[in-house]
Design an enzyme around this catalytic site. Structure first.
Site, PDB file in Angstrom:
ATOM      1  CG  ASP A 223      -2.237   0.669   0.815  1.00  0.00           C
ATOM      2  OD1 ASP A 223      -2.113   1.878   0.523  1.00  0.00           O
ATOM      3  OD2 ASP A 223      -3.463  -0.071   0.999  1.00  0.00           O
ATOM      4  CG  HIS A 246      -0.900   1.591  -3.557  1.00  0.00           C
ATOM      5  ND1 HIS A 246      -2.031   1.286  -2.980  1.00  0.00           N
ATOM      6  CD2 HIS A 246      -0.550   0.385  -3.820  1.00  0.00           C
ATOM      7  CE1 HIS A 246      -2.476   0.183  -3.226  1.00  0.00           C
ATOM      8  NE2 HIS A 246      -1.554  -0.406  -3.888  1.00  0.00           N
TER       9      HIS A 246
END
Ligand SMILES: *[C@@H]1O[C@H](CO)[C@@H](O)[C@H](O)[C@H]1NC(C)=O
Length: 398
Positions: A223, A246
């Site tokens: 993430d 991310h």
């Protein structure tokens, strides 16, 4: 008078030695070795109580204290290290590895594995934290909806004057490191590793905190490498290698109507490789009084990111609670300077701002982002500002 004057040259050195003898050990830190409190370095015996007992002694010590975790693997369950303490200098010297219980439910039910609260002057030096999250990720990825959300590996909350250096966090169930409601935190030389497909394993999450520095760290995760939540001010991020992951993200902000904003963030000298996003600002598409202002993204190298530069003010997961609404979050004075690299999609710069609160004061300076060896595109909705220097892609700001 005569005897006293003769004795003086001897008495003074003796006094000095006596004073040194009694003061030196006090000035040095008291050391508490977890092995002396019953911890076992076998990776199987629950050593939680030994860690809490060592903490209790260190916290009660009037002198600076250090807690030594020697080499080996120590099984530790969900543990809280609470202040206020009698001294303002407690350091964890971790030579070995702390291992979370293999049954993920044990931590998931608590929400945090290692929690520090109301502490002042705590440092964590080196060591490895192994959150054992892989089985939980598999559960989440199998998408049957029955898995718990999991636990944060290390959290500091309502604390100040914290140093985290040389720490490795691997396989966290959920977020690796959370800094919540803290003041003056320095994290450096951090290594974070989790699978690129591990859900919600943000590397470092900061919220409600000020005067935070994150330096020279490597973050590979599933993430955001670094995520910045509501109420973050005076945050400095420098020399970070991120990917997979991310990217570096401000948000999601503006989920709540009343929310503290984000102000004065510098992100400098970062490399983002194979990440979903490069540098992102993300807000919910719903009413809020929140804001993002005075942010600089500078000297970034972005390799093959889906969205190298992105502001997304229409975040509305599963289209629940926000369809058709405009974000109330006001985004202003955001600078992107000297950002080079490649985009995995045609649109390398995307400003999708709120119709109600258009983005203003966006500055682009020396951007060079390509897509398949050609100039990439920029897309602007409700975004104004200026561009100077290299303009690849060509600016679309009004
Ligand atoms: C912004 O934050 C930095 C630390 O990251 C600090 O040195 C600087 O003084 C802050 N600027 C303002 C205007 O508060």
């Amino acid at each position: 008078m005569e005897p006293t004057r003769k004795a003086t040259p001897i008495i003074i050195p003796v006094l000095v030695i006596v004073i040194l003898f009694y003061c030196m050990p006090n000035a040095a830190a008291a050391t508490f070795n977890v092995l002396d409190f019953g911890a076992k370095a076998d990776g199987r015996t629950d050593s939680s109580k030994a860690f809490t007992s060592a903490w209790a002694q260190a916290c009660a010590s009037a002198q600076p204290a250090s807690i030594l975790v020697p080499k080996g693997r120590f099984l530790v369950g969900s543990t809280t290290f609470s202040g206020q303490c009698a001294n303002k200098a407690i350091s964890f010297e971790i030579q070995g590895t702390l291992v979370a219980p293999s049954d993920y439910n044990i931590l998931a039910n608590k929400g945090t594995w290692l929690l520090f609260e109301h502490v002042d002057g705590v440092s964590i030096r080196s060591g490895v934290l192994d959150g054992q999250g892989t089985i939980l990720w598999d559960c989440k990825n199998s998408n049957d909806g029955s898995c718990p959300s999991g636990a944060t590996t290390l959290e500091f909350t309502n604390s100040k004057n914290i140093v985290i250096s040389g720490l490795t966090s691997m396989n966290s169930q959920m977020f690796h490191i959370v800094i919540n409601a803290c003041q003056n935190v320095k994290a450096q030389g951090i290594t974070i590793t989790a699978d690129g497909n591990s859900p919600n394993t943000d590397g470092i999450h900061v919220q409600g905190s000020s005067d935070i520095t994150i330096l020279t760290s490597k973050i590979r995760t599933g993430d955001d490498c670094i995520s910045i939540g509501p109420g973050t001010t005076n945050l400095w991020i420098e020399n970070i290698a991120c990917g997979p992951g991310h990217g570096i993200s401000i948000g999601s902000l503006g989920k709540d109507e009343n929310e503290a904003g984000v102000q004065n963030v510098t992100v400098k000298t970062v490399t983002l490789s194979g990440t979903q996003n490069g540098v992102r600002i993300k807000t919910w598409g719903r009413p809020s009084n929140s804001f993002v202002r005075d942010v600089i993204f500078q000297d970034a190298t972005i390799v093959n990111a889906q969205n190298p530069i992105v502001i997304d003010q229409n975040y509305c997961p599963n289209n629940e609670g926000c369809p058709g609404q405009a974000s109330g979050v006001k985004i202003s004075d955001i600078t992107y300077k000297n950002i080079h690299g490649t985009s995995a999609t045609e649109v390398a710069v995307k400003f999708d701002c709120s119709s109600k609160n258009p983005c203003s004061g966006i500055k682009l300076e020396d951007l060079k982002l390509t897509y398949k060896n050609q100039a990439a595109q920029a897309s602007c909705v409700h975004a104004s500002g200026d561009a100077l220097g290299l303009e690849q892609p060509q600016s679309c700001l009004s």
